[in-house]
Write a protein that holds these residues in place. Sequence first.
Motif, PDB file in Angstrom:
ATOM      1  N   THR A   1      39.954  51.461  31.045  1.00 43.87           N
ATOM      2  CA  THR A   1      38.696  51.245  31.435  1.00 43.87           C
ATOM      3  C   THR A   1      38.578  51.027  33.023  1.00 43.87           C
ATOM      4  N   PRO A   2      38.023  51.821  33.750  1.00 42.68           N
ATOM      5  CA  PRO A   2      37.798  51.399  35.122  1.00 42.68           C
ATOM      6  C   PRO A   2      37.428  50.117  35.356  1.00 42.68           C
ATOM      7  N   ALA A   3      37.498  49.401  36.145  1.00 36.02           N
ATOM      8  CA  ALA A   3      36.853  48.054  36.726  1.00 36.02           C
ATOM      9  C   ALA A   3      35.761  48.056  37.762  1.00 36.02           C
ATOM     10  N   TRP A   4      34.860  47.255  37.832  1.00 32.48           N
ATOM     11  CA  TRP A   4      33.785  46.944  38.903  1.00 32.48           C
ATOM     12  C   TRP A   4      34.839  46.644  39.944  1.00 32.48           C
ATOM     13  N   THR A   5      34.264  47.142  41.228  1.00 26.95           N
ATOM     14  CA  THR A   5      35.121  46.445  42.468  1.00 26.95           C
ATOM     15  C   THR A   5      34.439  45.319  42.715  1.00 26.95           C
ATOM     16  N   SER A   6      34.892  44.365  43.518  1.00 29.64           N
ATOM     17  CA  SER A   6      34.347  43.044  43.964  1.00 29.64           C
ATOM     18  C   SER A   6      33.067  43.419  44.791  1.00 29.64           C
ATOM     19  N   GLN A   7      33.001  44.565  45.482  1.00 25.45           N
ATOM     20  CA  GLN A   7      31.661  44.783  46.273  1.00 25.45           C
ATOM     21  C   GLN A   7      30.644  45.138  45.133  1.00 25.45           C
ATOM     22  N   GLU A   8      30.835  45.994  44.140  1.00 24.11           N
ATOM     23  CA  GLU A   8      29.918  46.404  43.453  1.00 24.11           C
ATOM     24  C   GLU A   8      29.523  45.305  42.464  1.00 24.11           C
ATOM     25  N   LEU A   9      30.506  44.394  42.170  1.00 28.27           N
ATOM     26  CA  LEU A   9      29.832  43.086  41.429  1.00 28.27           C
ATOM     27  C   LEU A   9      29.170  42.296  42.137  1.00 28.27           C
ATOM     28  N   ASP A  10      29.488  42.111  43.574  1.00 28.13           N
ATOM     29  CA  ASP A  10      28.651  41.330  44.578  1.00 28.13           C
ATOM     30  C   ASP A  10      27.091  41.824  44.728  1.00 28.13           C
ATOM     31  N   SER A  11      26.966  43.381  44.939  1.00 28.88           N
ATOM     32  CA  SER A  11      25.830  43.934  45.048  1.00 28.88           C
ATOM     33  C   SER A  11      25.106  43.732  43.853  1.00 28.88           C
ATOM     34  N   ILE A  12      25.639  43.850  42.644  1.00 24.41           N
ATOM     35  CA  ILE A  12      24.849  44.026  41.481  1.00 24.41           C
ATOM     36  C   ILE A  12      24.402  42.568  41.151  1.00 24.41           C
ATOM     37  N   GLU A  13      25.283  41.563  41.499  1.00 20.62           N
ATOM     38  CA  GLU A  13      24.721  40.194  41.115  1.00 20.62           C
ATOM     39  C   GLU A  13      23.372  39.731  42.128  1.00 20.62           C
ATOM     40  N   HIS A  14      23.592  40.372  43.460  1.00 21.23           N
ATOM     41  CA  HIS A  14      22.547  39.907  44.391  1.00 21.23           C
ATOM     42  C   HIS A  14      21.389  40.710  44.168  1.00 21.23           C
ATOM     43  N   ALA A  15      21.156  41.865  43.662  1.00 25.06           N
ATOM     44  CA  ALA A  15      20.088  42.670  43.236  1.00 25.06           C
ATOM     45  C   ALA A  15      19.263  41.981  42.398  1.00 25.06           C
ATOM     46  N   GLU A  16      17.964  41.974  42.584  1.00 21.23           N
ATOM     47  CA  GLU A  16      17.061  41.367  41.979  1.00 21.23           C
ATOM     48  C   GLU A  16      16.741  42.251  40.666  1.00 21.23           C
ATOM     49  N   GLU A  17      16.909  43.554  40.563  1.00 20.25           N
ATOM     50  CA  GLU A  17      16.750  44.204  39.451  1.00 20.25           C
ATOM     51  C   GLU A  17      17.728  45.554  39.279  1.00 20.25           C
ATOM     52  N   LEU A  18      17.830  46.020  38.502  1.00 20.92           N
ATOM     53  CA  LEU A  18      18.485  47.156  38.267  1.00 20.92           C
ATOM     54  C   LEU A  18      18.126  48.220  37.650  1.00 20.92           C
ATOM     55  N   GLU A  19      18.302  49.545  38.090  1.00 15.50           N
ATOM     56  CA  GLU A  19      17.616  50.941  37.307  1.00 15.50           C
ATOM     57  C   GLU A  19      18.586  51.413  36.494  1.00 15.50           C
ATOM     58  N   ILE A  20      18.122  51.619  35.086  1.00 13.87           N
ATOM     59  CA  ILE A  20      19.068  52.287  34.140  1.00 13.87           C
ATOM     60  C   ILE A  20      18.408  53.507  33.474  1.00 13.87           C
ATOM     61  N   ALA A  21      19.197  54.433  33.305  1.00 14.89           N
ATOM     62  CA  ALA A  21      18.683  55.667  32.490  1.00 14.89           C
ATOM     63  C   ALA A  21      19.703  55.951  31.732  1.00 14.89           C
ATOM     64  N   SER A  22      19.497  55.986  30.139  1.00 14.75           N
ATOM     65  CA  SER A  22      20.315  56.078  29.122  1.00 14.75           C
ATOM     66  C   SER A  22      20.652  57.778  29.169  1.00 14.75           C
ATOM     67  N   ARG A  23      21.782  57.864  28.472  1.00 17.30           N
ATOM     68  CA  ARG A  23      22.133  59.196  28.298  1.00 17.30           C
ATOM     69  C   ARG A  23      21.604  59.818  26.986  1.00 17.30           C
ATOM     70  N   ARG A  24      20.728  60.809  26.914  1.00 12.72           N
ATOM     71  CA  ARG A  24      20.386  61.200  25.603  1.00 12.72           C
ATOM     72  C   ARG A  24      21.518  61.933  24.718  1.00 12.72           C
ATOM     73  N   ARG A  25      20.987  62.210  23.620  1.00 15.56           N
ATOM     74  CA  ARG A  25      21.903  63.036  22.738  1.00 15.56           C
ATOM     75  C   ARG A  25      22.324  64.276  23.458  1.00 15.56           C
ATOM     76  N   ASP A  26      21.424  65.096  23.955  1.00 15.36           N
ATOM     77  CA  ASP A  26      21.637  66.355  24.403  1.00 15.36           C
ATOM     78  C   ASP A  26      22.442  66.412  25.666  1.00 15.36           C
ATOM     79  N   GLY A  27      23.082  64.870  26.362  1.00 21.81           N
ATOM     80  CA  GLY A  27      23.666  64.909  27.299  1.00 21.81           C
ATOM     81  C   GLY A  27      22.878  64.436  28.661  1.00 21.81           C
ATOM     82  N   GLU A  28      21.848  64.699  28.848  1.00 23.80           N
ATOM     83  CA  GLU A  28      20.785  64.494  29.980  1.00 23.80           C
ATOM     84  C   GLU A  28      20.269  63.255  29.971  1.00 23.80           C
TER      85      GLU A  28
END
Length: 127
Positions: free
Chosen positions: A4-31
């Motif tokens: 499994t790919p790992a988060w980079t240090s920069q990605e982890l730091d950015s996510i840690e300091h972000a107040e919020e995250l936007e997430i979109a789930s992949r539906r059954r049809d792949g979209e």
Amino acid sequence: MTSTPAWTSQELDSIEHAEELEIASRRRDGELGGRRTIWVVRVGDSVYVRSVNGAASDWYRGTRARQEGRIQADGVGKDVTIVDADDEANDAVDTAYRAKYGHYAAYILKAITSPEASSTTMRLEPR
């Protein structure tokens, strides 16, 4: 065997300091479904999210179909696998939520660290 790919240090730091995250789930049809803005915490080299409204939440139910999605947080855009976290992670995740979002009203923190919300704790793994 593929690792499994790992988060980079920069990605982890950015996510840690972000107040919020936007997430979109992949539906059954792949979209990708609609985006939802949620809170996110980092524990060590892992990234966790929860549904404050528990398992009945529409966005949480959307994660169940394929357990894949796409996130956006503080300049980090990434396809992710959505993995149900082990119950053992909940104490550390609760602590991370309290530390990061402690400036919000107590009732909000109580909701995100409630047993109902904790039952939906998910670890996001980069793909």
